[in-house]
Design a protein around this motif. Structure first.
Motif, mmCIF file in Angstrom:
data_model
loop_
_atom_site.group_PDB
_atom_site.id
_atom_site.type_symbol
_atom_site.label_atom_id
_atom_site.label_comp_id
_atom_site.label_asym_id
_atom_site.label_seq_id
_atom_site.Cartn_x
_atom_site.Cartn_y
_atom_site.Cartn_z
ATOM 1 N N ARG A 17 25.548 -14.224 3.229
ATOM 2 C CA ARG A 17 27.332 -14.042 3.733
ATOM 3 C C ARG A 17 27.736 -12.987 2.302
ATOM 4 N NH1 ARG A 17 28.210 -18.741 5.336
ATOM 5 N NH2 ARG A 17 28.880 -19.622 4.379
ATOM 6 N N ALA A 18 27.607 -13.070 1.151
ATOM 7 C CA ALA A 18 27.853 -12.116 -0.248
ATOM 8 C C ALA A 18 27.200 -10.477 0.271
ATOM 9 C CB ALA A 18 28.063 -12.551 -1.174
ATOM 10 N N PHE A 19 26.105 -10.547 0.181
ATOM 11 C CA PHE A 19 25.811 -9.203 0.731
ATOM 12 C C PHE A 19 26.036 -8.824 1.481
ATOM 13 C CE2 PHE A 19 21.947 -7.146 2.108
ATOM 14 C CZ PHE A 19 21.726 -6.354 0.971
ATOM 15 N N PHE A 20 25.841 -9.193 2.989
ATOM 16 C CA PHE A 20 26.481 -7.964 4.175
ATOM 17 C C PHE A 20 28.193 -7.756 3.747
ATOM 18 C CE2 PHE A 20 22.481 -10.305 5.023
ATOM 19 C CZ PHE A 20 22.585 -8.881 6.005
ATOM 20 N N ALA A 21 28.333 -8.943 3.184
ATOM 21 C CA ALA A 21 30.470 -8.914 3.216
ATOM 22 C C ALA A 21 30.287 -7.336 2.353
ATOM 23 C CB ALA A 21 30.419 -9.863 2.770
ATOM 24 N N GLU A 22 29.610 -7.930 1.164
ATOM 25 C CA GLU A 22 29.829 -6.611 0.010
ATOM 26 C C GLU A 22 29.377 -5.085 0.385
ATOM 27 O OE1 GLU A 22 28.533 -8.007 -3.976
ATOM 28 O OE2 GLU A 22 28.644 -5.953 -4.840
ATOM 29 N N ASN A 23 28.025 -5.480 0.908
ATOM 30 C CA ASN A 23 27.364 -3.555 1.620
ATOM 31 C C ASN A 23 27.691 -3.025 2.845
ATOM 32 O OD1 ASN A 23 25.504 -3.280 -2.066
ATOM 33 N ND2 ASN A 23 25.315 -5.678 -0.816
ATOM 34 N N ALA A 24 27.491 -3.712 3.651
ATOM 35 C CA ALA A 24 27.405 -3.619 5.205
ATOM 36 C C ALA A 24 28.900 -3.145 5.451
ATOM 37 C CB ALA A 24 26.790 -4.726 5.650
ATOM 38 N N THR A 25 29.620 -2.727 4.608
ATOM 39 C CA THR A 25 31.238 -2.509 4.977
ATOM 40 C C THR A 25 31.601 -1.332 6.050
ATOM 41 O OG1 THR A 25 31.065 -0.514 3.387
ATOM 42 C CG2 THR A 25 31.384 -2.238 2.780
ATOM 43 N N LEU A 42 20.737 -0.176 2.525
ATOM 44 C CA LEU A 42 21.350 -1.542 2.441
ATOM 45 C C LEU A 42 19.471 -2.097 2.612
ATOM 46 C CD1 LEU A 42 23.595 -3.721 2.835
ATOM 47 C CD2 LEU A 42 22.898 -3.047 5.048
ATOM 48 N N TRP A 43 18.867 -1.517 3.349
ATOM 49 C CA TRP A 43 17.421 -1.953 4.090
ATOM 50 C C TRP A 43 16.776 -2.492 2.985
ATOM 51 C CZ3 TRP A 43 15.460 -4.847 7.178
ATOM 52 C CH2 TRP A 43 13.949 -4.774 8.076
#
Lengths: 351, 392
Positions: A17-25, A42-43
């Motif tokens: 969750r933290a990874f996507f929230a921070e990176n998949a903006t 991202l991949w």
């Protein structure tokens, strides 16, 4: 009773969750939408730093050896940010190979999948012909098909792997409504194809992974649609009060939560049923795909309506969720088809 | 994350299933499968006592008070096997699931000793006096008055929708004990004996023809001064704690009843060919999916160790099952067609499926209407601003 995430699973959930929230903006996803629908950085981080591309791949072949519950946790978090990743085909091919590939096929493909080195796409209801290890046909509606390295074709209990760098491959990338997972048509003309050792179990694996991945993405997207709309409902003031204090408004949000809680039960029921090889696994998979896709469509549609005019703009992210919900609904069997499969399991064949 | 139960729990399942099935095949076969709470009451009192004699009446209670101190998983298993065996609806479910747990949680040691053994033994049947003609959804608007006269509380007012009141031995009542108080303040939670001149019960005939609910009139009804739970004016807190007991384990038994109704619809569809209608097949699939999701929602709720957090599955459960069942009633009639509109006998009495269609209209009303549920979900679950209270 242990129908709740274990501490370890909850930790994975927090991390992704933290990874996507921070990176998949929104910014990065929109940049990917202008191109091939993939955020390659991202991949790379997803597969490399986090090692998540190997989540469902056995440890012997470079994966983490975890199951469908963990895959669902990851897909849910990716879906919550509408991340532009080729996760779907990747998860499907990995499960197909892990379950139905020969030792040599596993040794060749699985470590590369675990490292995120190959992008995979999988057909649905495709018509094609195979003669002497060469496949011909026009394969439509392939998610991330324009950039995929490998295609998995299946029909009538048999499955083939097609290296898309091979001869006779032509691709047509389509402008696709959901730009975070664009579709392509691939035409094959005598392209070399490698048959999977056990087609039936491979197909079982790709169905399970595909439907769980889509259902979990839908759950994450639906929850995000609700969360973002709740935030807006508390901030936006009209008629001298926050709009979230009006019953006509808050009751729609409540209805979203009622559906989402059921969708959550559906995803993790199906994931556990597959992991435990429970008798009800088939029913659970069809139920989860149909229910979660419908829930996401309802929630993303409400998100637009409840944001008013701003929700209809290109600038606001509502349409990313709305379009992803639409594409999930149709991918790998629509809700009517999945419900008919449930009806067959419950009532038998129609005629 | 796991779907199933442990080996020890499954052994417990076999034990209770064997006992329950033997009872329903043998000495209590005549009351097998009765879902309502109005017929063969004397036999069902005997059944409650038989359960008690074998320590099956309130297994979740501590052993000291007649229970088994059963774990949550065991309570779930017992509830499932109880329903699977076709054992009849528990006429003392209010005593076992509401009054008892409330007394255990909030009562004094004297009160525990006075009330719990009767409930555990199946000899004291309880009903609930909450709703009033002007306190339905707005439950805090209670008008029934209680005043302390010497060694007794004297209670005057009217309760409504008191199910089981016509054969209950005890009633718990919330009444306004502070003159001039409003809303949730100034209420007191009292336990009263039903068999007294000050209490009169009148059945309410429902739209399905049955009479499960009653009006209960309290006219100088009395109970000893120490019959209150908590302190005077503290009744709302006790009552709300009690509402929390209403959900949970019993929901899984309820679902076994729903399964039976859905199976009835499937059998009817096979018999009249509606099982080939593609629209009916879609709706059957939706019903099947909804029922499965109820089960796994309940298991999620019960597996959630951290009960201090607001549990989304718990908060949404009431509207979920009530709406599902109302839809099931519609599906039942669409499958039955006109046959569903004809009663089998000379009385206005309905078999399971038409009765489901009629009775399920109450599901989305009692225990908090769907509209009230949406307010609760939005306010407690999503943190939206509270509905302002009027002052009319």
């Amino acid at each position: 009773m242990e129908f709740a995430l274990t501490d370890e699973q909850a930790m994975i959930a927090d991390t992704v969750r933290a990874f996507f929230a921070e990176n998949a903006t929104s910014e990065r996803t929109r940049a990917a939408m202008e191109g091939a629908g993939i955020d390659r950085d991202l991949w790379a981080a997803f597969a490399g730093e986090l090692g998540l591309a190997g989540i469902g791949i056995p440890e012997d072949f470079g994966g983490a050896g975890l199951g469908m519950v963990e895959l669902a946790v990851v897909a849910e978090a990716a879906g919550a940010q509408v991340a532009a990743l080729p996760l779907l085909g990747h998860a499907m091919l990995a499960q197909a190979l892990a379950r139905g590939g020969s030792q040599a096929q596993k040794e060749h493909w699985l470590p590369r999948l675990a490292a995120g080195e190959v992008i995979a796409t999988v057909s649905w209801n495709a018509a094609f012909e195979v003669h002497d290890g060469a496949v011909s046909g026009t394969i439509a509606h392939l998610p991330h098909g324009a950039i995929a390295d490998v295609l998995l074709l299946h029909a009538a209990g048999q499955a083939w792997l097609v290296d898309l760098a091979g001869e006779g491959v032509r691709r047509r990338a389509h402008v696709t409504m959901d730009q975070t997972r664009p579709l392509a048509t691939v035409t094959l003309d005598g392209t070399p194809a490698e048959k999977l050792e056990n087609g039936a179990t491979a197909i079982g694996g790709l169905h399970a992974a595909g439907w769980i991945c889509l259902a979990a993405e839908a759950l994450g997207g639906a929850q995000a649609s609700l969360d973002r709309t709740v935030e807006y409902a508390k901030e936006r003031v009209q008629f001298g009060r926050p709009i979230g204090s009006f019953q006509a408004y808050k009751h729609r949000l409540a209805d979203m939560m009622v559906e989402i809680e059921q969708a959550r039960s559906a995803v993790y029921w199906a994931a556990c049923a597959v992991d435990e090889q429970a008798e009800e696994a088939a029913l659970a998979l069809h139920a989860a795909k149909a229910f979660c896709a419908d829930t996401y469509r309802m929630c993303a549609g409400n998100m637009i309506q409840l944001h008013g005019g701003i929700g209809f703009t290109w600038e606001h992210d509502s349409h990313l969720f709305f379009k992803r919900a639409r594409s999930i609904a149709t991918l790998y069997g629509d809700s009517q088809w999945h419900r008919e499969q449930v009806a067959r399991l419950v009532m038998g064949d129609p005629a | 994350m796991k779907l199933g139960f442990s080996k020890a729990d499954e052994a417990f399942r076999s034990e209770c299933a064997a006992w329950l099935q033997a009872q329903m095949a043998g000495p209590f076969a005549d009351i097998r499968g009765i879902p309502n709470l109005v017929s063969k009451i004397e036999r069902r009192r005997e059944w409650e006592q038989e359960l008690a004699a074998h320590k099956w009446s309130c297994i979740g209670w501590p052993e000291q008070w007649g229970g088994r101190g059963a774990t949550l998983a065991q309570q779930v298993i017992f509830a499932e096997e109880y329903a699977r065996a076709g054992a009849p609806g528990r006429i003392n479910h209010i005593g076992v699931e509401l009054a008892g747990p409330t007394i255990l949680a909030f009562g004094t040691e004297e009160q525990k000793a006075r009330f719990l053994p009767g409930i555990a033994a199946g000899t004291a049947i309880w009903c609930q006096g909450y709703s009033e003609p002007n306190a339905g959804s707005d439950l805090a608007n209670v008008r029934t008055k209680a005043r302390l006269e010497g060694e007794e509380w004297v209670v005057n007012g009217q309760k409504v929708w008191t199910s089981l009141a016509h054969f209950s031995d005890w009633i718990f009542v919330i009444a306004r004990s502070q003159e001039g108080s409003k809303g949730p303040k100034g209420l007191t939670f009292l336990m009263m004996e039903m068999d007294q001149p000050g209490i009169e019960v009148r059945p309410i005939r429902q739209m399905n023809g049955e009479a499960e609910f009653n009006e209960t009139f309290l006219t100088d009804a009395r109970c000893p001064a120490d019959s209150l739970i908590g302190t005077p004016g503290d009744g709302w807190r006790v009552a709300m704690g009690l509402l929390a007991f209403e959900r949970g384990v019993s929901t899984l038994a309820q679902q076994m009843g729903f399964r039976n109704e859905l199976d009835g619809i499937l059998a009817a569809a096979r018999a009249n060919g509606k099982d080939r209608d593609p629209v009916i097949r879609q709706r059957v699939a939706e019903a099947e999916i909804g029922l499965r999701l109820m089960r796994y929602g309940a298991l999620r709720m019960l597996s959630n160790a951290d009960h201090s957090a607001i549990d989304g599955a718990a908060l949404t459960y009431k509207i979920q099952w009530a709406t599902w069942r109302r839809n099931l009633g519609e599906l039942a009639m669409d499958v039955l067609g006109q046959d569903g509109e004809i009663a089998p006998g000379a009385e206005y009495e309905w078999p399971m499926l038409p009765n489901l269609f009629l009775f399920s209209r109450s599901d989305t009303i009692y225990g908090g209407t769907n509209q009230i549920q949406r307010n609760l979900i939005a306010e407690r679950g999503l943190g939206l601003p509270k509905e302002p209270r009027g002052d009319l």
